[in-house]
Design an enzyme around this catalytic site. Structure first.
Site, PDB file in Angstrom:
ATOM      1  N   HIS A  37       0.862  -1.183   0.000  1.00  0.00           N
ATOM      2  CA  HIS A  37       0.000   0.000   0.000  1.00  0.00           C
ATOM      3  C   HIS A  37       0.898   1.233   0.000  1.00  0.00           C
ATOM      4  O   HIS A  37       2.125   1.119  -0.099  1.00  0.00           O
ATOM      5  CB  HIS A  37      -0.943  -0.015   1.200  1.00  0.00           C
ATOM      6  CG  HIS A  37      -0.262  -0.335   2.503  1.00  0.00           C
ATOM      7  ND1 HIS A  37       0.753   0.434   3.014  1.00  0.00           N
ATOM      8  CD2 HIS A  37      -0.435  -1.361   3.374  1.00  0.00           C
ATOM      9  CE1 HIS A  37       1.156  -0.078   4.150  1.00  0.00           C
ATOM     10  NE2 HIS A  37       0.464  -1.180   4.399  1.00  0.00           N
ATOM     11  N   HIS A  40       4.144   1.386   2.048  1.00  0.00           N
ATOM     12  CA  HIS A  40       5.281   0.640   1.483  1.00  0.00           C
ATOM     13  C   HIS A  40       5.940   1.438   0.363  1.00  0.00           C
ATOM     14  O   HIS A  40       7.168   1.453   0.213  1.00  0.00           O
ATOM     15  CB  HIS A  40       4.815  -0.702   0.912  1.00  0.00           C
ATOM     16  CG  HIS A  40       4.314  -1.669   1.930  1.00  0.00           C
ATOM     17  ND1 HIS A  40       3.007  -2.070   1.982  1.00  0.00           N
ATOM     18  CD2 HIS A  40       4.941  -2.317   2.942  1.00  0.00           C
ATOM     19  CE1 HIS A  40       2.844  -2.941   2.972  1.00  0.00           C
ATOM     20  NE2 HIS A  40       4.000  -3.098   3.587  1.00  0.00           N
ATOM     21  N   GLU A 151       8.307   3.803  10.770  1.00  0.00           N
ATOM     22  CA  GLU A 151       8.241   4.054  12.213  1.00  0.00           C
ATOM     23  C   GLU A 151       6.936   3.536  12.818  1.00  0.00           C
ATOM     24  O   GLU A 151       6.805   3.485  14.028  1.00  0.00           O
ATOM     25  CB  GLU A 151       8.357   5.562  12.496  1.00  0.00           C
ATOM     26  CG  GLU A 151       9.766   6.077  12.368  1.00  0.00           C
ATOM     27  CD  GLU A 151       9.887   7.532  12.800  1.00  0.00           C
ATOM     28  OE1 GLU A 151       8.839   8.184  13.025  1.00  0.00           O
ATOM     29  OE2 GLU A 151      11.028   8.008  12.890  1.00  0.00           O
ATOM     30  N   LYS A 152       5.960   3.186  11.989  1.00  0.00           N
ATOM     31  CA  LYS A 152       4.702   2.686  12.547  1.00  0.00           C
ATOM     32  C   LYS A 152       4.971   1.465  13.430  1.00  0.00           C
ATOM     33  O   LYS A 152       4.419   1.335  14.505  1.00  0.00           O
ATOM     34  CB  LYS A 152       3.718   2.330  11.440  1.00  0.00           C
ATOM     35  CG  LYS A 152       2.404   1.928  12.032  1.00  0.00           C
ATOM     36  CD  LYS A 152       1.447   1.408  11.007  1.00  0.00           C
ATOM     37  CE  LYS A 152       0.554   0.385  11.658  1.00  0.00           C
ATOM     38  NZ  LYS A 152       1.064  -0.967  11.552  1.00  0.00           N
ATOM     39  N   SER A 188      -1.919   0.677   7.271  1.00  0.00           N
ATOM     40  CA  SER A 188      -1.466  -0.674   7.609  1.00  0.00           C
ATOM     41  C   SER A 188      -2.223  -1.682   6.763  1.00  0.00           C
ATOM     42  O   SER A 188      -3.409  -1.472   6.450  1.00  0.00           O
ATOM     43  CB  SER A 188      -1.750  -0.944   9.099  1.00  0.00           C
ATOM     44  OG  SER A 188      -1.743  -2.326   9.362  1.00  0.00           O
ATOM     45  N   SER A 189      -1.571  -2.796   6.428  1.00  0.00           N
ATOM     46  CA  SER A 189      -2.259  -3.849   5.658  1.00  0.00           C
ATOM     47  C   SER A 189      -3.453  -4.364   6.442  1.00  0.00           C
ATOM     48  O   SER A 189      -4.465  -4.761   5.868  1.00  0.00           O
ATOM     49  CB  SER A 189      -1.315  -5.022   5.396  1.00  0.00           C
ATOM     50  OG  SER A 189      -0.159  -4.562   4.774  1.00  0.00           O
TER      51      SER A 189
END
Ligand code: PAF
Length: 284
Positions: A37, A40, A151-152, A188-189
């Site tokens: 996504h 990335h 950093e997530k 996020s996925s």
């Protein structure tokens, strides 16, 4: 659009990277588990700023999932991911199978015990050893000049920085600030798992973390600010709440063990329905 090369073996990966090196080119690595996504792609764009060639990896790493986690249902969309990587000018995709990464007889584990403790480490036993092991392998297989991580997954990033330092892996680890949706939700996925109702609540995690940080910056005790944040998460509908804490930014020590002037980070993990969300932001 690039001439994306796709390889599935370590031997092919090394061969291609060695060719670039002989030509004097530098290499940036972007490890992923696929289901790509925009966050990335921000990692890919960052790698491109630092290196002549960009290698992305897609490997849903079984050793970082606990038996009750979503390994088997984790989204796998290789054909779409390949198009995305091609559109973003990635030079090489390394997409090995499990047998290539963990051949029969494999038993070595890389563990970074202190930084892996607490926060997500307490709720996902063995997760960071799985991450540390696979990332060490990817770094040693590709031998990039730099590798970019979001950093997530902040605790993951600190684990990776530590292992690269401790094991003298000659790579620059680059952390990229969290990419967010317009309403603040960290991309996020796993956001794909959210029901429409939970998706509407999900951005509250960022709002509440921001509130905690504002209170700490205004001089409130960390424990009081975190307790208020915890209550706010519960009131918004997050359940269970795994943690909402302020830690030192580098070593992830509890804030009450921080020396004066050490940078701090506020971090949270909590569930909305079937979806586990994590987020973090800097305090100072
Ligand atoms: O952040 C991820 O996607 C994964 O944990 C990583 C770093 C690719 C290792 O499997």
């Amino acid at each position: 659009m690039s001439n994306l090369e796709i390889v599935r073996t370590v031997h092919e990966l090394r061969d291609t990277v060695a060719g670039w090196r002989r030509a004097g080119e530098t290499v940036g690595l972007v490890p992923t588990m696929g289901a790509l996504h925009m966050a990335h792609m921000a990692l890919v764009d960052e790698a491109r700023k630092h290196a002549d060639r960009v290698v992305a990896t897609i490997f849903v790493n079984p050793t970082q999932f606990a038996p009750d986690e979503d390994f088997s249902s984790y989204p796998r969309r290789e054909a779409r991911d390949i198009e995305t990587l091609r559109d973003h000018g990635v030079d090489l995709l390394f997409a090995p199978g499990v047998e290539e990464m963990y051949p029969s007889g494999f038993e070595t584990i890389v563990d970074v015990p202190d930084i892996s403790q607490g926060l997500c480490g307490d709720h996902r036993p063995g997760h960071f050893a799985g991450v540390a092991t696979i990332v060490t392998k990817l770094l040693l297989q590709a031998l990039p000049d730099c590798a970019v991580f979001g950093e997530k997954d902040y605790q993951q990033l600190q684990v990776i920085r530590r292992l690269a330092l401790d094991l003298d892996i000659p790579v620059r680890i680059i952390g990229l600030p969290t990419v967010r949706e317009a309403d603040g939700l960290a991309v996020s996925s796993r956001n794909a798992y959210l029901s429409p109702a939970d998706r509407a609540v999900a951005p509250q995690m960022h709002v509440i973390l921001t509130g905690v940080v504002d209170r700490v910056r205004a001089g409130e005790a960390v424990s009081v600010a975190c307790a208020a944040g915890h209550e706010a998460l519960a009131a918004a509908g997050f359940s269970p709440i795994e943690y909402l804490e302020v830690r030192t930014a580098d070593t992830l020590l509890p804030a009450d063990q921080a020396a004066a002037g050490m940078p701090l980070r506020a971090l949270a993990a909590a569930w909305l329905g079937e979806t586990r969300l994590i987020d973090n932001i800097p305090v100072v």
